[in-house]
Design a protein around this motif. Structure first.
Motif, PDB file in Angstrom:
ATOM      1  N   VAL A  27       0.842  -1.198   0.000  1.00 24.98           N
ATOM      2  CA  VAL A  27       0.000   0.000   0.000  1.00 24.98           C
ATOM      3  C   VAL A  27       0.877   1.248   0.000  1.00 24.98           C
ATOM      4  N   ALA A  28       1.896   1.264   0.842  1.00 23.95           N
ATOM      5  CA  ALA A  28       2.799   2.421   0.909  1.00 23.95           C
ATOM      6  C   ALA A  28       3.498   2.634  -0.429  1.00 23.95           C
ATOM      7  N   PHE A  29       3.950   1.538  -1.054  1.00 23.49           N
ATOM      8  CA  PHE A  29       4.623   1.644  -2.345  1.00 23.49           C
ATOM      9  C   PHE A  29       3.668   2.149  -3.423  1.00 23.49           C
ATOM     10  N   LEU A  30       2.461   1.619  -3.438  1.00 18.92           N
ATOM     11  CA  LEU A  30       1.460   2.043  -4.421  1.00 18.92           C
ATOM     12  C   LEU A  30       1.176   3.535  -4.312  1.00 18.92           C
ATOM     13  N   LYS A  31       1.141   4.052  -3.108  1.00 23.14           N
ATOM     14  CA  LYS A  31       0.846   5.477  -2.896  1.00 23.14           C
ATOM     15  C   LYS A  31       2.029   6.381  -3.217  1.00 23.14           C
ATOM     16  N   LYS A  32       3.234   5.927  -2.883  1.00 27.53           N
ATOM     17  CA  LYS A  32       4.391   6.818  -2.935  1.00 27.53           C
ATOM     18  C   LYS A  32       5.268   6.667  -4.179  1.00 27.53           C
ATOM     19  N   TYR A  33       5.460   5.456  -4.656  1.00 25.62           N
ATOM     20  CA  TYR A  33       6.464   5.215  -5.687  1.00 25.62           C
ATOM     21  C   TYR A  33       5.929   4.709  -7.020  1.00 25.62           C
ATOM     22  N   TRP A  34       4.651   4.383  -7.095  1.00 24.02           N
ATOM     23  CA  TRP A  34       4.125   3.759  -8.309  1.00 24.02           C
ATOM     24  C   TRP A  34       4.283   4.699  -9.493  1.00 24.02           C
ATOM     25  N   PRO A  35       4.656   4.160 -10.664  1.00 21.61           N
ATOM     26  CA  PRO A  35       4.780   4.997 -11.866  1.00 21.61           C
ATOM     27  C   PRO A  35       3.430   5.637 -12.235  1.00 21.61           C
ATOM     28  N   ASP A  36       3.482   6.627 -13.073  1.00 16.87           N
ATOM     29  CA  ASP A  36       2.283   7.365 -13.448  1.00 16.87           C
ATOM     30  C   ASP A  36       1.286   6.548 -14.268  1.00 16.87           C
ATOM     31  N   THR A  44      -7.097  -2.295  -8.571  1.00 11.58           N
ATOM     32  CA  THR A  44      -7.418  -3.568  -7.933  1.00 11.58           C
ATOM     33  C   THR A  44      -6.392  -3.906  -6.856  1.00 11.58           C
ATOM     34  N   ALA A  45      -5.109  -3.764  -7.187  1.00 17.22           N
ATOM     35  CA  ALA A  45      -4.051  -4.068  -6.224  1.00 17.22           C
ATOM     36  C   ALA A  45      -4.165  -3.176  -4.994  1.00 17.22           C
ATOM     37  N   ARG A  46      -4.438  -1.908  -5.206  1.00 18.41           N
ATOM     38  CA  ARG A  46      -4.548  -0.990  -4.065  1.00 18.41           C
ATOM     39  C   ARG A  46      -5.710  -1.393  -3.149  1.00 18.41           C
ATOM     40  N   LYS A  47      -6.856  -1.725  -3.741  1.00 16.67           N
ATOM     41  CA  LYS A  47      -8.010  -2.119  -2.932  1.00 16.67           C
ATOM     42  C   LYS A  47      -7.737  -3.424  -2.183  1.00 16.67           C
ATOM     43  N   PRO A  58      -7.052 -12.555   2.438  1.00 13.47           N
ATOM     44  CA  PRO A  58      -5.760 -13.194   2.713  1.00 13.47           C
ATOM     45  C   PRO A  58      -4.589 -12.445   2.061  1.00 13.47           C
ATOM     46  N   GLY A  59      -3.447 -12.514   2.707  1.00  9.30           N
ATOM     47  CA  GLY A  59      -2.240 -11.887   2.183  1.00  9.30           C
ATOM     48  C   GLY A  59      -1.846 -12.417   0.820  1.00  9.30           C
ATOM     49  N   ALA A  60      -2.077 -13.692   0.586  1.00  6.32           N
ATOM     50  CA  ALA A  60      -1.709 -14.292  -0.708  1.00  6.32           C
ATOM     51  C   ALA A  60      -2.486 -13.650  -1.855  1.00  6.32           C
ATOM     52  N   GLU A  61      -3.731 -13.289  -1.598  1.00  6.79           N
ATOM     53  CA  GLU A  61      -4.544 -12.626  -2.626  1.00  6.79           C
ATOM     54  C   GLU A  61      -3.992 -11.230  -2.921  1.00  6.79           C
ATOM     55  N   ALA A  62      -3.573 -10.545  -1.871  1.00  8.50           N
ATOM     56  CA  ALA A  62      -2.986  -9.207  -2.042  1.00  8.50           C
ATOM     57  C   ALA A  62      -1.673  -9.291  -2.819  1.00  8.50           C
ATOM     58  N   ARG A  63      -0.858 -10.269  -2.469  1.00  9.73           N
ATOM     59  CA  ARG A  63       0.429 -10.434  -3.143  1.00  9.73           C
ATOM     60  C   ARG A  63       0.213 -10.689  -4.630  1.00  9.73           C
TER      61      ARG A  63
END
Length: 79
Positions: A27-36, A44-47, A58-63
């Protein structure tokens, strides 16, 4: 409680490598470093990662969602 993924997701943006080990880090990476170039898979990944960080999915689904978004964005490090 922070749930660490069974396997890390390794990313490469420019010449920098990033290792993501949990939904909270994702989540932190998606907010701060994700390309434009944010696609539907980014949303979907963020949600899913937010839901996993809150213990809803589950964490596996997020991964899997995070890795798919990274692959689509061209930042997944291929080993």
């Amino acid at each position: 409680m922070i749930s660490i993924w069974d396997a890390n997701v390794e990313l490469k943006i420019d010449d920098r490598f990033h290792v993501i080990r949990s939904a909270r880090e994702a989540v932190a990476f998606l907010k701060k470093y994700w390309p434009d170039n944010r696609s539907p898979s980014y949303a979907t990944a963020r949600k899913v990662c937010l839901d996993a960080a809150n213990g809803v999915v589950p964490g596996a689904e997020a991964r899997a969602a995070f890795e798919a978004a990274a692959k689509e964005a061209g930042i997944l490090r291929q080993t």
